[in-house]
Design an enzyme around this catalytic site. Structure first.
Site, PDB file in Angstrom:
ATOM      1  N   ASP A  98    -128.126 -43.535   0.043  1.00 27.92           N
ATOM      2  CA  ASP A  98    -127.256 -43.529  -1.139  1.00 27.92           C
ATOM      3  C   ASP A  98    -128.161 -43.571  -2.366  1.00 27.92           C
ATOM      4  O   ASP A  98    -128.732 -44.622  -2.690  1.00 27.92           O
ATOM      5  CB  ASP A  98    -126.330 -44.744  -1.150  1.00 27.92           C
ATOM      6  CG  ASP A  98    -125.190 -44.641  -0.147  1.00 27.92           C
ATOM      7  OD1 ASP A  98    -125.245 -43.755   0.728  1.00 27.92           O
ATOM      8  OD2 ASP A  98    -124.263 -45.465  -0.229  1.00 27.92           O
ATOM      9  N   LYS A 160    -120.550 -40.536  -4.608  1.00 29.00           N
ATOM     10  CA  LYS A 160    -120.183 -41.958  -4.539  1.00 29.00           C
ATOM     11  C   LYS A 160    -119.901 -42.455  -5.950  1.00 29.00           C
ATOM     12  O   LYS A 160    -120.581 -42.081  -6.903  1.00 29.00           O
ATOM     13  CB  LYS A 160    -121.323 -42.748  -3.899  1.00 29.00           C
ATOM     14  CG  LYS A 160    -121.079 -44.247  -3.790  1.00 29.00           C
ATOM     15  CD  LYS A 160    -122.259 -44.929  -3.092  1.00 29.00           C
ATOM     16  CE  LYS A 160    -122.146 -46.442  -3.136  1.00 29.00           C
ATOM     17  NZ  LYS A 160    -123.292 -47.114  -2.470  1.00 29.00           N
ATOM     18  N   LYS A 188    -117.227 -41.184  -1.511  1.00 30.62           N
ATOM     19  CA  LYS A 188    -117.333 -42.585  -1.129  1.00 30.62           C
ATOM     20  C   LYS A 188    -116.927 -43.435  -2.327  1.00 30.62           C
ATOM     21  O   LYS A 188    -117.516 -43.336  -3.400  1.00 30.62           O
ATOM     22  CB  LYS A 188    -118.752 -42.935  -0.684  1.00 30.62           C
ATOM     23  CG  LYS A 188    -118.931 -44.426  -0.351  1.00 30.62           C
ATOM     24  CD  LYS A 188    -120.338 -44.730   0.124  1.00 30.62           C
ATOM     25  CE  LYS A 188    -120.551 -46.221   0.310  1.00 30.62           C
ATOM     26  NZ  LYS A 188    -121.932 -46.546   0.771  1.00 30.62           N
TER      27      LYS A 188
END
Length: 223
Positions: A98, A160, A188
């Protein structure tokens, strides 16, 4: 059946989309052990940790759950060479990464640098999944859509929302992200999500993964 409908029919299955998270810079090894033990006990999809704890998490989880490492954390201001080097160093123990978008480049309208930053990390990790954090709570809907488009162009599999330092994520942000993406790129949601009802709101808006330090509380709220 949609993910939203599947979760409504079987709330406890929410564990399959939760990435149980502890990215506190002061997190101890004991706390990461607890995080990983909870991942295994409840069946969460993965543990998300800072690079320092990646090897520890992988040693506990093995092939029973994924290890996700954050890079360029938390502001994304490192240059692409630094992020790529960070990614390279984690490949032995991390299943997914991430990364944080270069927020400074984005704020200055340097779209090319934003895209190349994402692409540099994606090239480094090959077939591992890359999620890119755009810090949507700090952006307008138009900026969110634009950031999502750039992240997708760079090759990340997921956009995300947030690292969780600049306020909670709102479902409206998920909808804006979806508006900037093609159908294959996923979302996400992370940042302040602590109940099953909040998860449902995020999924209904378009999220397919949930990042949360409150994974256990979310699960318990389904019962």
């Amino acid at each position: 059946m949609s993910l939203f409908d599947a979760l409504r029919d079987d709330p406890e299955s929410v564990v399959s989309i939760i990435e149980h998270t502890n990215v506190d810079p002061a997190a101890t090894e004991a706390e990461i052990r607890t995080l990983c033990e909870e991942v295994l006990e409840y069946g969460f999809r993965s543990a998300v940790v800072v690079p320092y704890h990646v090897e520890l998490a992988q040693g506990i989880l093995g092939d029973r759950a994924n290890v996700v490492a954050v890079i360029g954390f938390p502001y994304g201001i490192q240059n692409s060479t630094a992020k790529r080097a960070e990614a390279d160093a984690l490949l032995e123990h991390a299943d997914e990464l991430d990364m944080v978008m270069n927020r400074t480049a984005f704020a200055n309208g340097d779209d090319e640098s934003v895209v190349e930053d994402v692409r540099a990390v994606k090239d480094a990790i090959d077939d591992r999944t890359l999620k890119c954090i755009i810090e949507s709570p700090t952006l307008s809907p138009e900026e969110i859509r634009h950031a999502a488009t750039l992240v997708e162009e760079g090759g990340a599999e997921f956009v995300k929302t947030a690292v969780g330092y600049d306020g909670p994520t709102d479902p409206v942000e998920i909808e804006a992200i979806r508006g900037g993406l093609d159908s294959d790129t996923e979302i996400k949601a992370s940042g302040g999500i602590s109940s099953f009802e909040e998860v449902l709101e995020m999924v209904e808006a378009g999220a397919t993964r949930i990042g949360a330090s409150s994974g256990v509380e979310i699960y318990e709220s389904t019962r």
